[in-house]
Write a protein that holds these residues in place. Structure first.
Motif, PDB file in Angstrom:
ATOM      1  N   PRO A   1       0.822  -1.215   0.000  1.00 15.91           N
ATOM      2  CA  PRO A   1       0.000   0.000   0.000  1.00 15.91           C
ATOM      3  C   PRO A   1       0.852   1.260   0.000  1.00 15.91           C
ATOM      4  O   PRO A   1       0.459   2.287  -0.537  1.00 15.91           O
ATOM      5  CB  PRO A   1      -0.812  -0.123   1.298  1.00 15.91           C
ATOM      6  CG  PRO A   1       0.004  -1.013   2.176  1.00 15.91           C
ATOM      7  CD  PRO A   1       0.696  -1.973   1.260  1.00 15.91           C
ATOM      8  N   TYR A   2       2.054   1.181   0.591  1.00 12.85           N
ATOM      9  CA  TYR A   2       2.925   2.348   0.668  1.00 12.85           C
ATOM     10  C   TYR A   2       3.431   2.729  -0.730  1.00 12.85           C
ATOM     11  O   TYR A   2       3.474   3.910  -1.088  1.00 12.85           O
ATOM     12  CB  TYR A   2       4.092   2.071   1.614  1.00 12.85           C
ATOM     13  CG  TYR A   2       3.638   1.476   2.928  1.00 12.85           C
ATOM     14  CD1 TYR A   2       2.823   2.206   3.793  1.00 12.85           C
ATOM     15  CD2 TYR A   2       3.979   0.181   3.292  1.00 12.85           C
ATOM     16  CE1 TYR A   2       2.378   1.666   4.983  1.00 12.85           C
ATOM     17  CE2 TYR A   2       3.539  -0.377   4.486  1.00 12.85           C
ATOM     18  CZ  TYR A   2       2.726   0.374   5.328  1.00 12.85           C
ATOM     19  OH  TYR A   2       2.280  -0.174   6.508  1.00 12.85           O
ATOM     20  N   ALA A   3       3.823   1.725  -1.521  1.00 15.92           N
ATOM     21  CA  ALA A   3       4.256   1.990  -2.889  1.00 15.92           C
ATOM     22  C   ALA A   3       3.106   2.581  -3.705  1.00 15.92           C
ATOM     23  O   ALA A   3       3.298   3.510  -4.501  1.00 15.92           O
ATOM     24  CB  ALA A   3       4.765   0.706  -3.537  1.00 15.92           C
ATOM     25  N   LYS A   4       1.909   2.050  -3.495  1.00 16.18           N
ATOM     26  CA  LYS A   4       0.731   2.535  -4.220  1.00 16.18           C
ATOM     27  C   LYS A   4       0.430   3.986  -3.859  1.00 16.18           C
ATOM     28  O   LYS A   4       0.112   4.811  -4.728  1.00 16.18           O
ATOM     29  CB  LYS A   4      -0.472   1.657  -3.874  1.00 16.18           C
ATOM     30  CG  LYS A   4      -1.735   1.979  -4.663  1.00 16.18           C
ATOM     31  CD  LYS A   4      -1.689   1.408  -6.048  1.00 16.18           C
ATOM     32  CE  LYS A   4      -3.036   1.542  -6.744  1.00 16.18           C
ATOM     33  NZ  LYS A   4      -3.002   1.047  -8.122  1.00 16.18           N
TER      34      LYS A   4
ATOM     35  N   THR B   1      -5.977  -6.693  -1.399  1.00 25.61           N
ATOM     36  CA  THR B   1      -6.159  -6.051  -0.090  1.00 25.61           C
ATOM     37  C   THR B   1      -5.411  -4.729   0.020  1.00 25.61           C
ATOM     38  O   THR B   1      -5.392  -4.118   1.083  1.00 25.61           O
ATOM     39  CB  THR B   1      -5.693  -6.983   1.042  1.00 25.61           C
ATOM     40  OG1 THR B   1      -4.301  -7.308   0.842  1.00 25.61           O
ATOM     41  CG2 THR B   1      -6.504  -8.261   1.063  1.00 25.61           C
ATOM     42  N   VAL B   2      -4.812  -4.276  -1.074  1.00 25.74           N
ATOM     43  CA  VAL B   2      -4.041  -3.030  -1.031  1.00 25.74           C
ATOM     44  C   VAL B   2      -4.942  -1.837  -0.709  1.00 25.74           C
ATOM     45  O   VAL B   2      -4.580  -0.960   0.081  1.00 25.74           O
ATOM     46  CB  VAL B   2      -3.294  -2.811  -2.366  1.00 25.74           C
ATOM     47  CG1 VAL B   2      -2.752  -1.392  -2.458  1.00 25.74           C
ATOM     48  CG2 VAL B   2      -2.152  -3.803  -2.493  1.00 25.74           C
ATOM     49  N   LYS B   3      -6.144  -1.793  -1.299  1.00 31.38           N
ATOM     50  CA  LYS B   3      -7.040  -0.656  -1.054  1.00 31.38           C
ATOM     51  C   LYS B   3      -7.481  -0.593   0.399  1.00 31.38           C
ATOM     52  O   LYS B   3      -7.605   0.498   0.976  1.00 31.38           O
ATOM     53  CB  LYS B   3      -8.252  -0.737  -1.985  1.00 31.38           C
ATOM     54  CG  LYS B   3      -7.926  -0.410  -3.427  1.00 31.38           C
ATOM     55  CD  LYS B   3      -9.181  -0.376  -4.288  1.00 31.38           C
ATOM     56  CE  LYS B   3      -8.852   0.018  -5.720  1.00 31.38           C
ATOM     57  NZ  LYS B   3     -10.083   0.065  -6.565  1.00 31.38           N
ATOM     58  N   LEU B   4      -7.728  -1.747   1.017  1.00 31.61           N
ATOM     59  CA  LEU B   4      -8.083  -1.765   2.438  1.00 31.61           C
ATOM     60  C   LEU B   4      -6.915  -1.249   3.271  1.00 31.61           C
ATOM     61  O   LEU B   4      -7.108  -0.427   4.175  1.00 31.61           O
ATOM     62  CB  LEU B   4      -8.462  -3.185   2.871  1.00 31.61           C
ATOM     63  CG  LEU B   4      -8.633  -3.399   4.384  1.00 31.61           C
ATOM     64  CD1 LEU B   4      -9.723  -2.495   4.941  1.00 31.61           C
ATOM     65  CD2 LEU B   4      -8.946  -4.867   4.678  1.00 31.61           C
ATOM     66  N   ALA B   5      -5.710  -1.732   2.973  1.00 37.31           N
ATOM     67  CA  ALA B   5      -4.531  -1.287   3.722  1.00 37.31           C
ATOM     68  C   ALA B   5      -4.311   0.213   3.556  1.00 37.31           C
ATOM     69  O   ALA B   5      -3.942   0.910   4.508  1.00 37.31           O
ATOM     70  CB  ALA B   5      -3.296  -2.065   3.263  1.00 37.31           C
ATOM     71  N   MET B   6      -4.553   0.724   2.358  1.00 33.93           N
ATOM     72  CA  MET B   6      -4.421   2.165   2.123  1.00 33.93           C
ATOM     73  C   MET B   6      -5.468   2.952   2.912  1.00 33.93           C
ATOM     74  O   MET B   6      -5.164   3.991   3.507  1.00 33.93           O
ATOM     75  CB  MET B   6      -4.566   2.461   0.631  1.00 33.93           C
ATOM     76  CG  MET B   6      -3.387   2.034  -0.215  1.00 33.93           C
ATOM     77  SD  MET B   6      -3.669   2.301  -1.994  1.00 33.93           S
ATOM     78  CE  MET B   6      -3.902   4.075  -2.059  1.00 33.93           C
TER      79      MET B   6
ATOM     80  N   PRO C   1       1.896  13.221  -2.876  1.00 33.40           N
ATOM     81  CA  PRO C   1       1.071  12.185  -3.517  1.00 33.40           C
ATOM     82  C   PRO C   1      -0.379  12.345  -3.076  1.00 33.40           C
ATOM     83  O   PRO C   1      -0.651  12.558  -1.883  1.00 33.40           O
ATOM     84  CB  PRO C   1       1.689  10.881  -2.998  1.00 33.40           C
ATOM     85  CG  PRO C   1       3.090  11.238  -2.635  1.00 33.40           C
ATOM     86  CD  PRO C   1       3.024  12.648  -2.124  1.00 33.40           C
ATOM     87  N   SER C   2      -1.298  12.267  -4.006  1.00 31.26           N
ATOM     88  CA  SER C   2      -2.705  12.568  -3.691  1.00 31.26           C
ATOM     89  C   SER C   2      -3.304  11.615  -2.670  1.00 31.26           C
ATOM     90  O   SER C   2      -4.264  11.971  -1.976  1.00 31.26           O
ATOM     91  CB  SER C   2      -3.542  12.545  -4.972  1.00 31.26           C
ATOM     92  OG  SER C   2      -3.424  11.304  -5.636  1.00 31.26           O
ATOM     93  N   ALA C   3      -2.755  10.388  -2.540  1.00 35.88           N
ATOM     94  CA  ALA C   3      -3.290   9.439  -1.554  1.00 35.88           C
ATOM     95  C   ALA C   3      -3.028   9.903  -0.126  1.00 35.88           C
ATOM     96  O   ALA C   3      -3.651   9.397   0.806  1.00 35.88           O
ATOM     97  CB  ALA C   3      -2.680   8.058  -1.765  1.00 35.88           C
TER      98      ALA C   3
END
Length: 246
Positions: free
Chosen positions: A35-38, A222-227, A55-57
């Motif tokens: 999630p950090y890379a994303k 599960t990347v979106k959940l972690a983000m 970064p917009s996230a």
């Protein structure tokens, strides 16, 4: 063009006609699951509060629209519902920043385009962040884990993070980054603080353990959940404990 030059060009063309295309490299699997890379790879946007690019996230996005109840142009956080219409405004995702936009600080952020900024905006954002995280939680993305000792767990699968459902302490930090699963360090989230009305339904009625938690599988799904969970953590953090993604 001389005959010598034409000969060299023909030689190069002949060479490249016989060059086989190289196999496309697969992205690093560990980055696909991170999630950090994303978040760091998300498009850069300017924080209107700090006047810096991030970064917009890591930012909170606002849209503007007319609120028919008060007949004024109002700011709306775009966390759950996203509109592609109109100008967008970004501020660093911090609760303290929203507090500083009251009562009139928002005017400089929106450059006079906003007439009304909800007095309850910080709670509104908190609610939407929690809902956003819950929307990404699916039962097939979690696995049972066993508590071994303080901040140490046992799991049969690599994990994105840990979600604490039950714990004897009612004052855990929302996020602890140093929980260990085998040789892996993963963040642990006390989600009782996010979803207090949903926790009971998450725990098996026959489970009498003092500490109950689940692991979120480490995968691209599960990347979106972690983000979303990390964004909640960003929001709760105070300036004295800045994020590693500052």
């Amino acid at each position: 063009m001389s005959n010598n030059t034409c000969s060299r060009i023909n030689h190069l063309v002949s060479h490249f006609q016989h060059v086989k295309p190289t196999r496309k490299r697969n992205p690093n699997p560990s980055l696909q699951f991170s999630p950090y890379a994303k978040m760091l790879a998300s498009p850069l946007r300017q924080c209107k509060y700090h006047r810096k690019m991030f970064p917009s996230a890591l930012l909170l996005r606002f849209g503007l629209g007319r609120d028919d109840r008060i007949d004024k142009i109002s700011a709306s956080p775009e966390i759950i519902s996203i509109s592609n219409q109109g100008s967008k405004y970004y501020v660093h995702l911090r609760k303290k920043i929203l507090q500083e936009l009251q009562p009139n600080g928002f005017r400089s952020v929106f450059r006079g385009s906003c007439q009304h900024f909800d007095k309850d905006m910080e709670h509104r954002v908190e609610h939407d962040l929690a809902i956003s995280a819950f929307q990404h939680l699916l039962s097939n993305h979690t696995v049972d884990i066993q508590h071994v000792k303080d901040r140490e767990w046992q799991s049969n699968e690599p994990l994105q993070c840990i979600l604490v459902w039950r714990h004897p302490s009612s004052s855990l930090p929302f996020c602890e980054l140093d929980h260990r699963v085998g040789d892996q360090l993963v963040p642990s989230y006390d989600v009782r603080q996010l979803w207090p009305d949903k926790i009971t339904s998450m725990i098996d009625a026959n489970d009498t353990r003092d500490i109950v938690a689940v692991g979120v599988k480490r995968s691209s799904a599960t990347v979106k959940l972690a983000m979303a969970l990390w964004r909640c953590n960003q929001y709760y953090q105070q300036p004295s404990s800045e994020s590693i993604l500052r």
